[in-house]
Design an enzyme around this catalytic site. Sequence first.
Site, mmCIF file in Angstrom:
data_model
loop_
_atom_site.group_PDB
_atom_site.id
_atom_site.type_symbol
_atom_site.label_atom_id
_atom_site.label_comp_id
_atom_site.label_asym_id
_atom_site.label_seq_id
_atom_site.Cartn_x
_atom_site.Cartn_y
_atom_site.Cartn_z
ATOM 1 N N GLU A 36 0.853 -1.194 0.000
ATOM 2 C CA GLU A 36 0.000 0.000 0.000
ATOM 3 C C GLU A 36 0.885 1.238 0.000
ATOM 4 O OE1 GLU A 36 -1.993 0.862 3.832
ATOM 5 O OE2 GLU A 36 -1.317 -1.133 4.429
ATOM 6 N N HIS A 62 -1.500 -10.600 12.146
ATOM 7 C CA HIS A 62 -0.997 -9.306 11.671
ATOM 8 C C HIS A 62 -0.687 -8.460 12.903
ATOM 9 C CE1 HIS A 62 -0.590 -5.436 9.918
ATOM 10 N NE2 HIS A 62 -1.746 -4.983 10.366
ATOM 11 N N CYS A 89 -3.101 -3.825 4.638
ATOM 12 C CA CYS A 89 -2.150 -4.850 5.106
ATOM 13 C C CYS A 89 -2.517 -6.257 4.662
ATOM 14 C CB CYS A 89 -2.058 -4.837 6.629
ATOM 15 S SG CYS A 89 -1.600 -3.262 7.312
#
Length: 385
Positions: free
Chosen positions: A78, A232, A110
């Site tokens: 990103e 994550h 993400c």
Amino acid sequence: MIGISDLSLATGHHVLDLAQLAQANGTDPAKYRVGLGQDEMSVLAPDEDVVTLAASAALPLVQRHGTDRIRTLLVATESGVDQSKSVGVWVHRLLGLPSSVRTVELKQACYAGTAGLQAALGIVARDPRQQVLVVAADVARYDVDTAAEPTQGAGAVAMLVEADPALLAIDPVSGVHTADVDDFWRPNDHASAVVDGRLSVSAYLDALTGAWDDYRAQGGHGIEEFARFCYHQPFTRMATKAHRKLAQHTGAALDEALLEPTTRYNRRLGNSYTASLWAALASLLDDPTDLTGERIGLFSYGSGAVGELVTGVVRDGYRDHLRAEDNLRVLDERKPVDLATYRALHAAAGARGSEDHDVPVATSAPFRFAGVRNLARRYEGVAGA
Ligand code: HMG
């Protein structure tokens, strides 16, 4: 059986000790170290960006495996540097990949690295002779003097996806959750992300339970069949919040102590957005504990928002294919910066835009951003790197 055969980490040239940021903010350093679970964050030199990070992460894979079987390069990010040209095309040239490699960039905050992995699994399922190079790379950037500032960072993880994988065989079933949420985003005219911190944490946890429920509905394994979970990690404490949520949601007693080996790299990288989950996996596999035959759950979250629970089983002999020393060296060899230098680098990043300029050599990474000519970005190898 298809999955991941190699994992390699890269990050920025510099590192900021978050104790310095805490001191400057008048914050108790324990808030960052314990409350967020972060010790340091990587900071890029002026001649680094997502292209140089991605190429640096992928170079060791190309050196170990060659390029003969690679027919696809997927770069998930990103932090793209152009609205049209894929980060991957520069990476393709820097790595010396053959012209017969399809190359594209993937974006969904993400989450995109996981989308890259899923695409790679599909390509290899169609033709098991092929390997796919997937690189997840990002530079996490927020405005200074915000609550999000200590959760910046940068990193890239390159993965080789193939049949009969050496590290992790990915299970066919996964669980997915998509919802339109304004928790975190970066408008095209913004250099830093916009974030609603509280909403982002709850959107992440909602995506986790949604993905788990979908995973079970698709016939996925029971919670008791998982030895470990990687999450994550926008800050590593988020993994603890996620694990608690999953325990509450499933009614299982999940051991939080087992998360620690997944957090070692991310405590030092900071948020690397789409690379973060894969840095957590590398950190777990690089730990000396033998995980042969164990099932691992990997929860990917990308704001906006998409979550996916991917699961896999660790392969026999996986330890022979790890890069634990190299991955640690990438972190240890960063050059510390003081707060004033970090703030100056933050202010200068991207400030010249697409005007013609040259960028002096600073990084010791294998590749560098050399500047802009005629609106086009230029990248080159670093002599002796
Ligand atoms: P904050 O203002 O630092 O929050 O913002 P806080 O004041 O609640 O403190 C954080 C924790 O530190 C709390 O613990 C405090 O108790 C603790 P918790 O209640 O959460 O368990 N604390 C202390 N601990 C020890 N000693 C002390 C002390 N003082 C306080 N002295 C926030 C935190 C995460 C909101 C902020 O950093 C932020 O906005 N970060 C960016 C957004 C983010 O990371 N969101 C995560 C979920 S969204 C996601 O993962 C996607 C993302 O990666 C982007 C993408 O997808 O591309 C971000």
